[in-house]
Design a protein around this motif. Structure first.
Motif, PDB file in Angstrom:
ATOM      1  N   VAL A 295       0.817  -1.212   0.000  1.00  0.00           N
ATOM      2  CA  VAL A 295       0.000   0.000   0.000  1.00  0.00           C
ATOM      3  C   VAL A 295       0.852   1.265   0.000  1.00  0.00           C
ATOM      4  CG1 VAL A 295      -0.266   0.149   2.523  1.00  0.00           C
ATOM      5  CG2 VAL A 295      -2.047   1.069   1.015  1.00  0.00           C
ATOM      6  N   ASP A 296       2.006   1.243   0.669  1.00  0.00           N
ATOM      7  CA  ASP A 296       2.855   2.433   0.667  1.00  0.00           C
ATOM      8  C   ASP A 296       3.376   2.736  -0.734  1.00  0.00           C
ATOM      9  OD1 ASP A 296       4.459   0.153   0.752  1.00  0.00           O
ATOM     10  OD2 ASP A 296       6.021   1.089   1.960  1.00  0.00           O
ATOM     11  N   GLN A 297       3.685   1.709  -1.479  1.00  0.00           N
ATOM     12  CA  GLN A 297       4.158   1.902  -2.851  1.00  0.00           C
ATOM     13  C   GLN A 297       3.030   2.413  -3.744  1.00  0.00           C
ATOM     14  OE1 GLN A 297       6.526  -1.379  -4.397  1.00  0.00           O
ATOM     15  NE2 GLN A 297       5.825  -0.983  -6.487  1.00  0.00           N
ATOM     16  N   TYR A 298       1.839   1.846  -3.577  1.00  0.00           N
ATOM     17  CA  TYR A 298       0.701   2.301  -4.386  1.00  0.00           C
ATOM     18  C   TYR A 298       0.394   3.774  -4.099  1.00  0.00           C
ATOM     19  CZ  TYR A 298      -3.847   2.947  -6.445  1.00  0.00           C
ATOM     20  OH  TYR A 298      -4.885   3.455  -7.204  1.00  0.00           O
ATOM     21  N   VAL A 299       0.304   4.128  -2.827  1.00  0.00           N
ATOM     22  CA  VAL A 299      -0.038   5.498  -2.450  1.00  0.00           C
ATOM     23  C   VAL A 299       1.023   6.486  -2.940  1.00  0.00           C
ATOM     24  CG1 VAL A 299      -0.243   7.053  -0.452  1.00  0.00           C
ATOM     25  CG2 VAL A 299      -1.514   4.902  -0.502  1.00  0.00           C
ATOM     26  N   THR A 300       2.281   6.104  -2.826  1.00  0.00           N
ATOM     27  CA  THR A 300       3.360   6.983  -3.288  1.00  0.00           C
ATOM     28  C   THR A 300       3.232   7.279  -4.787  1.00  0.00           C
ATOM     29  OG1 THR A 300       4.884   6.182  -1.580  1.00  0.00           O
ATOM     30  CG2 THR A 300       5.861   7.245  -3.518  1.00  0.00           C
ATOM     31  N   GLU A 301       2.968   6.249  -5.574  1.00  0.00           N
ATOM     32  CA  GLU A 301       2.901   6.403  -7.029  1.00  0.00           C
ATOM     33  C   GLU A 301       1.610   7.047  -7.515  1.00  0.00           C
ATOM     34  OE1 GLU A 301       5.273   5.869  -9.286  1.00  0.00           O
ATOM     35  OE2 GLU A 301       6.620   5.411  -7.617  1.00  0.00           O
ATOM     36  N   HIS A 302       0.494   6.771  -6.853  1.00  0.00           N
ATOM     37  CA  HIS A 302      -0.808   7.190  -7.381  1.00  0.00           C
ATOM     38  C   HIS A 302      -1.471   8.331  -6.612  1.00  0.00           C
ATOM     39  CE1 HIS A 302      -0.922   3.788 -10.205  1.00  0.00           C
ATOM     40  NE2 HIS A 302      -0.359   3.096  -9.225  1.00  0.00           N
ATOM     41  N   VAL A 303      -0.904   8.700  -5.461  1.00  0.00           N
ATOM     42  CA  VAL A 303      -1.436   9.835  -4.708  1.00  0.00           C
ATOM     43  C   VAL A 303      -0.354  10.882  -4.472  1.00  0.00           C
ATOM     44  CG1 VAL A 303      -2.566  10.611  -2.581  1.00  0.00           C
ATOM     45  CG2 VAL A 303      -3.193   8.399  -3.580  1.00  0.00           C
ATOM     46  N   PHE A 304       0.728  10.512  -3.786  1.00  0.00           N
ATOM     47  CA  PHE A 304       1.771  11.487  -3.449  1.00  0.00           C
ATOM     48  C   PHE A 304       2.369  12.151  -4.690  1.00  0.00           C
ATOM     49  CE2 PHE A 304       2.951   9.096   0.742  1.00  0.00           C
ATOM     50  CZ  PHE A 304       1.767   9.507   1.299  1.00  0.00           C
ATOM     51  N   LYS A 305       2.812  11.358  -5.638  1.00  0.00           N
ATOM     52  CA  LYS A 305       3.500  11.922  -6.805  1.00  0.00           C
ATOM     53  C   LYS A 305       2.597  12.790  -7.675  1.00  0.00           C
ATOM     54  CE  LYS A 305       7.386   8.706  -7.183  1.00  0.00           C
ATOM     55  NZ  LYS A 305       8.098   7.716  -8.028  1.00  0.00           N
ATOM     56  N   PRO A 306       1.407  12.323  -8.073  1.00  0.00           N
ATOM     57  CA  PRO A 306       0.567  13.191  -8.900  1.00  0.00           C
ATOM     58  C   PRO A 306       0.088  14.452  -8.175  1.00  0.00           C
ATOM     59  CG  PRO A 306      -0.589  11.149  -8.372  1.00  0.00           C
ATOM     60  CD  PRO A 306       0.833  10.966  -7.966  1.00  0.00           C
ATOM     61  N   ALA A 307      -0.013  14.393  -6.854  1.00  0.00           N
ATOM     62  CA  ALA A 307      -0.418  15.578  -6.087  1.00  0.00           C
ATOM     63  C   ALA A 307       0.758  16.512  -5.819  1.00  0.00           C
ATOM     64  CB  ALA A 307      -1.053  15.159  -4.770  1.00  0.00           C
ATOM     65  N   GLY A 308       1.999  16.048  -6.036  1.00  0.00           N
ATOM     66  CA  GLY A 308       3.190  16.865  -5.782  1.00  0.00           C
ATOM     67  C   GLY A 308       3.645  16.861  -4.346  1.00  0.00           C
ATOM     68  N   MET A 309       3.263  15.833  -3.592  1.00  0.00           N
ATOM     69  CA  MET A 309       3.574  15.763  -2.151  1.00  0.00           C
ATOM     70  C   MET A 309       4.988  15.206  -1.948  1.00  0.00           C
ATOM     71  SD  MET A 309      -0.181  14.203  -1.243  1.00  0.00           S
ATOM     72  CE  MET A 309       0.045  13.986   0.522  1.00  0.00           C
TER      73      MET A 309
END
Length: 391
Positions: A236-250
């Motif tokens: 889940v940490d990998q999924y969230v990083t790629e699909h939430v953090f990165k596209p949001a610019g976090m």
């Protein structure tokens, strides 16, 4: 002749002894000066604290190491454009980072008090904090993304993904998202627990009542995080990083295992019965899998909210689902009130408020590293909105 030689030798010995005495006296004076006027780490931090509050941009220095330059460029700019907000936050002894946006413009992005009181390290806009339950909206966004891809439906029964889940044929993902599943939930321990073992414990704890009744449980989102991992085929940490953090610019957001490596980490505090601050113990955050194991800066949270509102990471249909309340004015990871959406996170040593207006023009994000010195962040949020309305 012999007497003359002895006289010369005695004179030379006296001169050498006098030289040694002069050298010793000089070193002694230097030592006394150093003891009387040291430049201690405390002095350095005090100067740095004052500079942090006054400067809006880091000063340029020549001959910096490449890594230092890169860190400078990634720094979050300090803003302090509303004196009334600043005075209010100081008056309530707020400790942490405040990020306040009005009419699409950042008016406050500033640290207050210390990130580490023992070492006198100040809070700044770059300081990272654990966000507790405010991360539930991130897990909800991940579930909605997978629904958009046709990989699941929020109306699916939990038994579709966890065949042994108690009452799993009647409890849906929607019930988990809205805290209406009726499960008893995991009994938190202190040591490491794997996601698989945590889910097994949730299953073994059984159900409290049938689905439909509001009952806030962290375990609802632990199950959802496990399903995100199962369906996506990645942690889940990998999924969230790629699909939430990165596209949001976090750029400063991450999961608990890397918190200690952060250059601007915070230390959490709590007031005891005598109103003295201490650092409470935090359990191994594998115990809060999917429900309280993420850290970030206040600016990262702003970017997440903004990405939701601008439909960068979820669709318009998913946004409507997320912010349509079910029970207790709760949607999916956010509470919904007549004027704003908000989430709140409390952990040992931390207290988090995340709020933005229905119009997306105003954001109030307060990350505090004192758990309980402010009784109601809801009242603080309302007061800040009032100040902005009058500004």
């Amino acid at each position: 002749m012999a007497r003359t030689y002895k006289t010369r030798m005695k004179k030379r010995k006296r001169q050498n002894r006098n030289k040694r005495l002069l050298i010793f006296a000089f070193l002694l004076i230097c030592g006394l000066i150093y003891i009387a006027f040291p430049e201690t780490p405390y002095d350095h931090q005090e100067k740095h604290l004052q500079a942090t509050e006054k400067q809006t941009k880091p000063e340029k220095k020549e001959d910096q190491h490449p890594d230092q330059k890169e860190e400078k460029q990634s720094r979050i700019v300090t803003k302090d454009d509303n004196a009334q907000l600043d005075e209010y936050l100081k008056s309530i002894e707020f400790s942490g980072t405040a990020l306040i946006v009005d009419e699409g413009k950042i008016v406050t992005s500033k640290g207050y008090s210390y990130a580490n009181r023992k070492q006198k390290v100040p809070n700044t806009p770059d300081t990272v904090f654990y966000v507790g339950s405010s991360q539930k909206a991130i897990i909800a966004a991940a579930i909605l993304q997978l629904e958009e891809k046709g990989q699941l439906s929020v109306n699916d029964p939990v038994s579709t993904y966890l065949p042994d889940f108690p009452n799993g044929s009647n409890i849906t993902l929607y019930h988990l998202l809205t805290h209406t599943s009726g499960i008893r939930g995991h009994k938190e321990g202190n040591g490491y627990i794997s996601p698989k073992d945590l889910i097994q414990d949730i299953e073994e704890q059984g159900i409290k009542n049938g689905p439909g009744k509001w009952d806030y449980k962290d375990s609802n989102y632990s199950v959802l995080a496990y399903i995100v991992s199962t369906i996506s085929g990645e942690p889940v940490d990998q999924y969230v990083t790629e699909h939430v953090f990165k596209p949001a610019g976090m750029k400063h957001a991450g999961f608990y295992k890397t918190f200690a490596k952060q250059a601007h980490q915070s230390t959490g505090y709590k007031l005891n019965a005598l109103k003295k601050l201490y650092t409470p113990d935090i359990p191994d955050l594998s115990q809060l899998y999917g429900a309280g194991d993420i850290y970030m800066t206040a600016y990262d949270m702003y970017l997440f909210d903004k990405a939701l509102y601008e439909r960068k990471i979820i669709s318009d249909e998913s946004f409507t689902k997320m912010f349509t309340p079910n029970k207790a004015t709760y949607g999916m990871g956010f509470y919904v009130s007549p004027g704003s959406y908000s989430s709140h996170g409390v952990m040992p040593g931390y207290n988090i408020l995340n709020s933005f207006s229905l119009t997306g023009s105003r954001y109030v994000i307060l990350f505090s590293n004192i758990q309980n010195n402010i009784k109601s962040f809801g009242k603080v949020n309302n007061r800040i909105y009032s100040i902005l309305n009058a500004y």
